[in-house]
Design a protein around this motif. Sequence first.
Motif, PDB file in Angstrom:
ATOM      1  N   ASN A 106      11.912 -40.753  32.654  1.00 27.11           N
ATOM      2  CA  ASN A 106      11.779 -42.056  33.438  1.00 27.11           C
ATOM      3  C   ASN A 106      10.872 -41.703  34.561  1.00 27.11           C
ATOM      4  OD1 ASN A 106      12.593 -43.435  31.127  1.00 27.11           O
ATOM      5  ND2 ASN A 106      14.677 -43.493  31.968  1.00 27.11           N
ATOM      6  N   SER A 107      10.762 -40.657  35.043  1.00 22.10           N
ATOM      7  CA  SER A 107      10.304 -40.075  36.469  1.00 22.10           C
ATOM      8  C   SER A 107       8.780 -39.660  36.496  1.00 22.10           C
ATOM      9  CB  SER A 107      11.176 -39.264  37.149  1.00 22.10           C
ATOM     10  OG  SER A 107      12.425 -39.610  37.054  1.00 22.10           O
ATOM     11  N   ARG A 108       7.897 -40.105  37.126  1.00 23.31           N
ATOM     12  CA  ARG A 108       6.620 -39.641  36.769  1.00 23.31           C
ATOM     13  C   ARG A 108       6.440 -38.385  37.709  1.00 23.31           C
ATOM     14  NH1 ARG A 108       1.693 -42.638  39.509  1.00 23.31           N
ATOM     15  NH2 ARG A 108       0.159 -41.008  39.174  1.00 23.31           N
ATOM     16  N   PHE A 109       7.293 -37.979  38.691  1.00 21.86           N
ATOM     17  CA  PHE A 109       7.031 -36.916  39.526  1.00 21.86           C
ATOM     18  C   PHE A 109       8.728 -36.236  39.628  1.00 21.86           C
ATOM     19  CE2 PHE A 109       3.762 -39.520  41.035  1.00 21.86           C
ATOM     20  CZ  PHE A 109       2.572 -38.857  41.044  1.00 21.86           C
ATOM     21  N   ILE A 110       8.662 -34.936  39.316  1.00 24.54           N
ATOM     22  CA  ILE A 110       9.782 -34.163  39.697  1.00 24.54           C
ATOM     23  C   ILE A 110       9.687 -33.354  40.779  1.00 24.54           C
ATOM     24  CG2 ILE A 110      11.253 -32.183  38.475  1.00 24.54           C
ATOM     25  CD1 ILE A 110      10.247 -33.144  35.790  1.00 24.54           C
ATOM     26  N   GLY A 111      10.497 -33.511  41.669  1.00 26.29           N
ATOM     27  CA  GLY A 111      10.418 -33.100  43.146  1.00 26.29           C
ATOM     28  C   GLY A 111      11.708 -31.916  43.327  1.00 26.29           C
ATOM     29  N   LEU A 112      11.164 -31.146  44.252  1.00 20.75           N
ATOM     30  CA  LEU A 112      12.220 -30.067  44.726  1.00 20.75           C
ATOM     31  C   LEU A 112      12.432 -30.334  45.994  1.00 20.75           C
ATOM     32  CD1 LEU A 112      10.886 -26.779  43.000  1.00 20.75           C
ATOM     33  CD2 LEU A 112      12.692 -28.383  42.305  1.00 20.75           C
ATOM     34  N   TYR A 117       6.204 -31.470  43.095  1.00 24.34           N
ATOM     35  CA  TYR A 117       6.274 -31.605  44.607  1.00 24.34           C
ATOM     36  C   TYR A 117       7.550 -30.894  45.247  1.00 24.34           C
ATOM     37  CZ  TYR A 117       9.251 -35.496  44.916  1.00 24.34           C
ATOM     38  OH  TYR A 117      10.544 -36.627  44.650  1.00 24.34           O
ATOM     39  N   LEU A 118       7.177 -30.315  46.586  1.00 30.75           N
ATOM     40  CA  LEU A 118       8.359 -29.913  47.406  1.00 30.75           C
ATOM     41  C   LEU A 118       8.488 -30.747  48.537  1.00 30.75           C
ATOM     42  CD1 LEU A 118      10.355 -27.690  48.060  1.00 30.75           C
ATOM     43  CD2 LEU A 118       8.289 -26.591  49.240  1.00 30.75           C
ATOM     44  N   VAL A 119       9.650 -31.461  48.797  1.00 24.49           N
ATOM     45  CA  VAL A 119       9.606 -32.356  50.000  1.00 24.49           C
ATOM     46  C   VAL A 119      10.784 -31.496  50.941  1.00 24.49           C
ATOM     47  CG1 VAL A 119      11.781 -33.508  48.764  1.00 24.49           C
ATOM     48  CG2 VAL A 119      10.567 -34.679  50.681  1.00 24.49           C
ATOM     49  N   ALA A 120      10.669 -31.515  52.180  1.00 27.59           N
ATOM     50  CA  ALA A 120      11.512 -30.903  53.186  1.00 27.59           C
ATOM     51  C   ALA A 120      11.320 -31.598  54.566  1.00 27.59           C
ATOM     52  CB  ALA A 120      10.701 -29.559  53.505  1.00 27.59           C
ATOM     53  N   ASP A 121      12.209 -31.202  55.593  1.00 27.44           N
ATOM     54  CA  ASP A 121      12.281 -31.975  56.732  1.00 27.44           C
ATOM     55  C   ASP A 121      11.140 -31.063  57.646  1.00 27.44           C
ATOM     56  OD1 ASP A 121      12.989 -33.813  58.512  1.00 27.44           O
ATOM     57  OD2 ASP A 121      15.049 -32.822  58.971  1.00 27.44           O
ATOM     58  N   GLY A 122      11.112 -31.771  58.998  1.00 20.44           N
ATOM     59  CA  GLY A 122      10.079 -31.421  59.810  1.00 20.44           C
ATOM     60  C   GLY A 122       9.999 -29.966  59.996  1.00 20.44           C
ATOM     61  N   GLU A 123      11.248 -29.104  60.253  1.00 19.99           N
ATOM     62  CA  GLU A 123      11.047 -27.821  60.490  1.00 19.99           C
ATOM     63  C   GLU A 123      10.384 -26.842  59.584  1.00 19.99           C
ATOM     64  OE1 GLU A 123      15.731 -27.562  59.425  1.00 19.99           O
ATOM     65  OE2 GLU A 123      14.032 -29.342  59.957  1.00 19.99           O
ATOM     66  N   TYR A 124      10.128 -27.435  58.435  1.00 25.16           N
ATOM     67  CA  TYR A 124       9.568 -26.665  57.496  1.00 25.16           C
ATOM     68  C   TYR A 124       7.899 -27.039  57.464  1.00 25.16           C
ATOM     69  CZ  TYR A 124      13.864 -25.474  55.527  1.00 25.16           C
ATOM     70  OH  TYR A 124      15.262 -24.996  55.148  1.00 25.16           O
ATOM     71  N   ALA A 125       7.522 -27.872  58.297  1.00 25.89           N
ATOM     72  CA  ALA A 125       6.122 -28.016  58.372  1.00 25.89           C
ATOM     73  C   ALA A 125       5.477 -27.070  59.163  1.00 25.89           C
ATOM     74  CB  ALA A 125       5.833 -29.492  58.645  1.00 25.89           C
ATOM     75  N   THR A 126       5.333 -25.769  58.935  1.00 21.50           N
ATOM     76  CA  THR A 126       4.653 -24.938  59.530  1.00 21.50           C
ATOM     77  C   THR A 126       3.745 -24.300  58.596  1.00 21.50           C
ATOM     78  OG1 THR A 126       6.235 -23.062  59.041  1.00 21.50           O
ATOM     79  CG2 THR A 126       6.960 -24.368  60.727  1.00 21.50           C
ATOM     80  N   ALA A 127       2.731 -23.550  59.197  1.00 18.63           N
ATOM     81  CA  ALA A 127       1.618 -23.105  58.276  1.00 18.63           C
ATOM     82  C   ALA A 127       2.071 -22.025  57.315  1.00 18.63           C
ATOM     83  CB  ALA A 127       0.652 -22.439  59.356  1.00 18.63           C
ATOM     84  N   GLU A 183       0.507 -21.366  47.502  1.00 19.03           N
ATOM     85  CA  GLU A 183       0.401 -19.997  46.745  1.00 19.03           C
ATOM     86  C   GLU A 183       1.239 -20.374  45.476  1.00 19.03           C
ATOM     87  OE1 GLU A 183       1.823 -16.307  48.014  1.00 19.03           O
ATOM     88  OE2 GLU A 183       1.144 -16.914  50.115  1.00 19.03           O
ATOM     89  N   LEU A 184       2.277 -20.850  45.423  1.00 17.14           N
ATOM     90  CA  LEU A 184       3.252 -21.213  44.261  1.00 17.14           C
ATOM     91  C   LEU A 184       2.812 -22.345  43.344  1.00 17.14           C
ATOM     92  CD1 LEU A 184       6.667 -20.404  45.971  1.00 17.14           C
ATOM     93  CD2 LEU A 184       5.433 -19.093  44.342  1.00 17.14           C
ATOM     94  N   GLY A 185       1.638 -23.088  44.044  1.00 17.80           N
ATOM     95  CA  GLY A 185       0.977 -24.245  43.262  1.00 17.80           C
ATOM     96  C   GLY A 185       1.847 -25.759  43.387  1.00 17.80           C
ATOM     97  N   LEU A 186       2.528 -25.730  44.512  1.00 18.33           N
ATOM     98  CA  LEU A 186       3.475 -26.838  44.826  1.00 18.33           C
ATOM     99  C   LEU A 186       2.920 -27.922  46.041  1.00 18.33           C
ATOM    100  CD1 LEU A 186       7.147 -26.038  44.894  1.00 18.33           C
ATOM    101  CD2 LEU A 186       5.978 -27.672  43.232  1.00 18.33           C
ATOM    102  N   PRO A 187       2.284 -29.055  45.876  1.00 21.23           N
ATOM    103  CA  PRO A 187       1.938 -29.729  46.970  1.00 21.23           C
ATOM    104  C   PRO A 187       3.339 -30.197  47.701  1.00 21.23           C
ATOM    105  CG  PRO A 187       1.363 -30.936  44.903  1.00 21.23           C
ATOM    106  CD  PRO A 187       2.295 -29.599  44.618  1.00 21.23           C
ATOM    107  N   ASP A 223      -0.432 -32.495  51.359  1.00 16.49           N
ATOM    108  CA  ASP A 223      -1.811 -32.087  50.867  1.00 16.49           C
ATOM    109  C   ASP A 223      -1.899 -32.672  49.581  1.00 16.49           C
ATOM    110  OD1 ASP A 223       0.358 -30.716  49.608  1.00 16.49           O
ATOM    111  OD2 ASP A 223      -0.799 -28.910  49.666  1.00 16.49           O
ATOM    112  N   PHE A 224      -1.264 -33.852  49.133  1.00 18.89           N
ATOM    113  CA  PHE A 224      -1.581 -34.495  47.959  1.00 18.89           C
ATOM    114  C   PHE A 224      -2.802 -35.329  48.125  1.00 18.89           C
ATOM    115  CE2 PHE A 224       2.443 -34.617  45.530  1.00 18.89           C
ATOM    116  CZ  PHE A 224       1.923 -34.497  44.175  1.00 18.89           C
ATOM    117  N   ALA A 225      -3.903 -35.544  47.223  1.00 19.34           N
ATOM    118  CA  ALA A 225      -5.032 -36.329  47.478  1.00 19.34           C
ATOM    119  C   ALA A 225      -4.440 -37.556  47.120  1.00 19.34           C
ATOM    120  CB  ALA A 225      -6.207 -35.576  46.473  1.00 19.34           C
ATOM    121  N   ILE A 226      -5.036 -38.696  47.899  1.00 20.48           N
ATOM    122  CA  ILE A 226      -4.956 -40.016  47.736  1.00 20.48           C
ATOM    123  C   ILE A 226      -5.251 -40.413  46.414  1.00 20.48           C
ATOM    124  CG2 ILE A 226      -5.799 -42.424  48.285  1.00 20.48           C
ATOM    125  CD1 ILE A 226      -5.541 -41.837  50.887  1.00 20.48           C
TER     126      ILE A 226
END
Length: 405
Positions: free
Chosen positions: A120-126, A208-218, A226-230, A307-310
């Motif tokens: 029932n879910s369109r997107f599976i997240g990590l 997709y991969l979801v994370a808090d602000g401290e992971y928002a580093t290059a 590289e692993l193919g995850l937005p 980095d997901f496109a609209i």
Amino acid sequence: MAQTAATPLTGPHVSRIHNYACHCLGLKSYFQQPGDGRAHPHISASDLVCVVVIGRILRVTSFLRLEWLVHSQARAGLGLKAPFGDDVLAYCTERMDPETTRLALAAALHQAKRNKAFENSRFIGLAVDGTGAGRTYKEPCPLCDPIKDAKGEVHGSLHHFVLISVVGVGLTLPIDVEPYGPGDSEYAAAQRLLRRVIDHLGPRFADYLVADGEYATAPFLHTAGELGLPVVARLKENLPLLAAAVRARFDGQPPQAEFREGDDRVEIWDYDHFDSWETLNWPEVRVLRYRQYKRDGTVVEAEWLTDFAIAKLGSLSFYRMAKSRWEIENQGFNDGKNRYGMEHICHHEPNSILIVWLLILLALVIERLYRLRYLHRGEHGIRSAMNLLDSLWLSLGTRNRPDTS
Ligand SMILES: [Zn+2]
């Protein structure tokens, strides 16, 4: 009342959960050979691992308490012929190969996906995040991180790990943990964990991969790329230039969209042409700001980047992905620590600590899939986690349930 009273009689027994794990989640060979490293075992690792996993589902969170359980009248219900002591559990978990349990967790998640647990879910997240557990004042082990006050004085130590979990699919299923001790970092551990999990699950398991602000580093965003995850990550002041550009564009502007989510009203700003920062290899950055008006009058505002496109992800789906990060806090760390004993160190040795954490994840995965996806289909009368727990204890013939409050 009649239905509540009847529930234990028709309710599931421990052996049914074990059968479910073996046959519906494909864990039979794992439970037969869970990666035992002992040379001459008297009690099979199969029995020990089954009891630890079922024990966690029963919320028995120490080796001593498990020893009590396997010496009680409940032993037959657990499918055990002979009892054993807590020292056997310590000795065995020190010598188990964690990779075997990690592969079993990944295999169970694959099987759950094939069983349409996420249909029932369109997107599976990590979701990925770090925490500390098992505070101790004993002689430190190699994983012990000293807790220092402002004056540099040490007050015991803590064991840190990063957890990764499936989120955004209606039930939270933890997959793997990576410990990090002194000299290591959450950030490095998270990258090792992410690479291993994608290796085990395959590149197309999650969306997709979801994370808090401290992971928002290059470097972290590049690893995910590289692993193919937005990535969907919280935007905080650790990215001052981007945060300023977002304020300049969104502040004072009316929201672009508005929707209702449950009882809440949510306003959205969403723009995908922000400049990337100099070390990041994304051509542009998309940022969503939401302002959530809750029924009790509180207003929550936050900004998230991706980095997901609209064209591939609408604003409402982006908002939901951002919100799915809370699952790792609530159903991951809070449930894991408060109900399943992730906070407690059973045996103070690094490999044993890691094995127990992994077995807790396995118990959570089995319990949630069994209760929310398997029992849910029939007329079993089981709805809540507490209801299942009570039924299991009654089926074992003991009312001496440990305090789980
Ligand atoms: Zn330690």
